[in-house]
Enzyme design. Structure first.
Site, PDB file in Angstrom:
ATOM      1  N   LYS A 211      25.452  37.804  24.652  1.00 21.15           N
ATOM      2  CA  LYS A 211      26.110  36.640  24.063  1.00 21.15           C
ATOM      3  C   LYS A 211      27.291  37.142  23.240  1.00 21.15           C
ATOM      4  O   LYS A 211      27.170  38.163  22.551  1.00 21.15           O
ATOM      5  CB  LYS A 211      25.093  35.899  23.185  1.00 21.15           C
ATOM      6  CG  LYS A 211      25.615  34.612  22.568  1.00 21.15           C
ATOM      7  CD  LYS A 211      24.508  33.891  21.801  1.00 21.15           C
ATOM      8  CE  LYS A 211      24.953  32.576  21.211  1.00 21.15           C
ATOM      9  NZ  LYS A 211      23.844  31.857  20.523  1.00 21.15           N
TER      10      LYS A 211
ATOM     11  N   SER B   4      23.179  27.122  21.810  1.00 26.06           N
ATOM     12  CA  SER B   4      24.519  27.660  21.922  1.00 26.06           C
ATOM     13  C   SER B   4      24.612  28.842  22.882  1.00 26.06           C
ATOM     14  O   SER B   4      25.713  29.222  23.263  1.00 26.06           O
ATOM     15  CB  SER B   4      25.009  28.112  20.536  1.00 26.06           C
ATOM     16  OG  SER B   4      24.177  29.152  20.026  1.00 26.06           O
TER      17      SER B   4
ATOM     18  N   SER C 247      18.761  27.901  19.899  1.00 26.59           N
ATOM     19  CA  SER C 247      19.777  28.291  20.883  1.00 26.59           C
ATOM     20  C   SER C 247      19.364  29.294  21.943  1.00 26.59           C
ATOM     21  O   SER C 247      20.137  29.573  22.855  1.00 26.59           O
ATOM     22  CB  SER C 247      21.014  28.815  20.174  1.00 26.59           C
ATOM     23  OG  SER C 247      21.740  27.731  19.660  1.00 26.59           O
TER      24      SER C 247
HETATM   25  N1  GLN Z   1      21.793  23.198  17.896  1.00 25.54           N
HETATM   26  C1  GLN Z   1      21.600  23.887  16.655  1.00 25.54           C
HETATM   27  C2  GLN Z   1      22.876  23.874  15.857  1.00 25.54           C
HETATM   28  O1  GLN Z   1      23.835  23.405  16.346  1.00 25.54           O
HETATM   29  C3  GLN Z   1      21.094  25.276  16.865  1.00 25.54           C
HETATM   30  C4  GLN Z   1      22.130  26.255  17.227  1.00 25.54           C
HETATM   31  C5  GLN Z   1      21.622  27.662  17.279  1.00 25.54           C
HETATM   32  O2  GLN Z   1      20.407  27.902  17.380  1.00 25.54           O
HETATM   33  N2  GLN Z   1      22.534  28.596  17.177  1.00 25.54           N
HETATM   34  O3  GLN Z   1      22.932  24.319  14.760  1.00 25.54           O
END
Ligand code: GLN
Length: 483
Positions: free
Chosen positions: A76, A151, A175
């Site tokens: 990532k 994400s 995410s």
């Molecule tokens: N959807 C969550 C957020 O927008 C989690 C994102 C993540 O785990 N990086 O914060």
């Protein structure tokens, strides 16, 4: 060759059926051919990959072995990679080449992995659809009109489309697990502190945790083995021995106590997903597990608490991107304030700006007690709920997401609608617990995930349950048409 799992690749390499160099070339060609449909990579690292593949082949020829020696993966794009662009999905870091490798990157490289590239992601890991990336949205290989989740959506789409067998992700509020669920993968968020955060660009430091994304639990075990462990460079890394995750896969589920929280089956859950979750429960019962209804009474407060704590930490972490110390710098600033304002205004996208504003507001004098402190108290109540539940059960099971993957753009005008999709995943981050999502069936041709949560450092138990489930079901082997 692109259908092979990490475990199969390790066997093939050991048996000299193919070399890591051949495999790497095959996958790079496949990425060049198919990724234009998906947009799952921000950067490809062909030269590095071929160099690492040749080195891995040479190590094998010298008698070395290892499940990750010569295995192609991707990171990532928030894991720092020395000399390689590390963008975090943001214009702010579009031309940032990290001066060092993240611990996770260094450990996996030492184990012999081959880095094919850096995967697309929501900007600064904020999002659950992978639509907030400066490099454009990622498409779901199961249906190109739908989001892959976020994400870590680039890692998810690439692995689901068989562009590579596994990739790293990070999970602040879901995410790893949510995109895994939406693309039919197995993804594991480890216990907070299990995997080093050093060199992982911070979103919300008390919640962030790196972990593996792959098609099977066995492959998650292999990748986690290479990622986990104490790191003196990360002050929240925990000095606990790393067990042999693969050896935990074959434990019997006889007598395993599985808790199913009654709050999970509320009105917000798609009834077709509820049915698939019940089917997975029945499958585990056949394997000897005992099911018990439990309660997580404070779960309803998790989303509001998370969306105070995460933005608060983000507003502090992201202050370093000011056009001076790090990040994009605007042209011709007239003074220092103008430089800060325009550099940050140009460098950050709308979702990141929204979170910074929410976080700065929640932390400001006069509001701190009302919002941040209150959210921290809720966090403790949520942790206490889990501690009480784990006195009665070994594993908690439920849906990973309330809905399958939505259409690109469908939730863009309403950020709160997207935040609500995190209802099942964020509690594990608030409590610091490990969680895993695995394939459990399909709704309208789109994958559905079942989530398992375990007590601290019981990653092996999660992998064991998932592996046994996968020996008896074939959801995880399904391949999206066209890939
Ligand atoms: N959807 C969550 C957020 O927008 C989690 C994102 C993540 O785990 N990086 O914060």
């Amino acid at each position: 060759m692109h259908q092979l799992t990490l475990a199969e690749i390790a066997r093939g390499l050991a048996d000299k059926k193919f070399s890591s160099e051949e495999l790497t070339k095959t996958l790079l060609a496949r990425i060049a051919l198919l990724d234009p449909q998906l947009n799952s990579f921000i950067s490809l690292t062909e030269d590095l990959a071929l160099q690492q593949a040749k080195a891995a082949d040479a190590r094998r020829a010298n008698g070395e072995s290892g499940a990750l020696l010569g295995a192609p993966i991707a990171h990532k794009d928030l894991f720092c990679t020395q000399g390689i662009r590390t963008s975090c999905g943001s214009k702010m870091l579009d031309n940032f080449k990290a001066p060092y490798d993240a611990t996770v990157v260094a450990k996996l490289a030492a184990a012999g992995t081959v880095t094919l590239g850096k995967t697309n992601m929501d900007e600064f890991a904020m999002g659950s659809a992978n639509e907030s990336s400066y490099y454009g949205a990622v498409k779901n290989p199961w249906n190109l009109e739908h989001v892959p989740g976020g994400s870590s959506g680039g890692s998810a789409a690439a692995v689901a489309a068989r562009l590579l067998p596994a990739a790293t992700g990070t999970d602040t509020g879901g995410s790893i697990r949510q995109p895994a669920a939406l693309t039919n993968l197995t993804g594991l968020k480890p216990t907070y502190g299990r995997v080093s955060r050093w060199g992982m660009i911070a979103y919300a430091s008390s919640l962030d945790q790196g972990g593996p994304m792959a098609r099977t639990a066995e492959d998650c075990a292999i990748l986690l083995q290479g990622m986990a462990g104490f790191d003196p460079n990360d002050s929240t890394s925990i000095d606990e021995p790393v067990p042999d995750y693969r050896s935990s896969l074959n434990g019997s589920l006889q007598g395993l106590r599985i808790g199913v929280p009654k709050e999970y089956f509320s009105a917000g859950l798609d009834p077709r997903i509820a049915e698939l979750i019940h089917n997975s429960v029945k499958e585990l019962e056949k394997l000897g597990a005992v099911i018990k209804e439990i309660s997580l009474p404070n779960m309803q407060h998790a989303i509001p608490a998370y969306y105070v704590i995460a933005p608060a930490e983000a507003s502090s972490n992201l202050s370093r991107f000011d056009g001076v110390r790090f990040g994009h710098r605007c042209a011709d600033p007239k003074d220092l304030i103008d430089l800060y304002k325009r550099s940050r205004g140009e460098g950050f996208g709308p979702e990141v700006q929204r979170r910074i504003m929410v976080g700065a507001y929640a932390l400001s004098a006069g509001y701190y007690d009302a919002y941040y402190l209150k959210a921290q108290k809720i966090r403790r109540l949520i942790k206490n709920d889990f501690m009480a539940a784990f006195n009665e059960v070994d594993i908690i099971l439920g849906p990973t997401t309330p809905n399958p993957a939505w259409k690109l753009g469908a939730k863009n005008s309403d950020p709160v609608a997207a935040y609500l999709e995190d209802v099942y995943t964020i509690t594990a981050n608030l409590a610091g617990l490990p969680g895993l999502s695995m394939p459990a069936g399909f709704v309208d041709g789109l994958p559905v995930g079942v989530q398992l949560l375990a007590p601290y450092f019981q990653e092996g138990r999660l992998l064991n349950v998932a592996h046994q489930y996968q020996l008896n079901t074939d959801w995880h082997t399904r391949t999206p048409t066209g890939f």
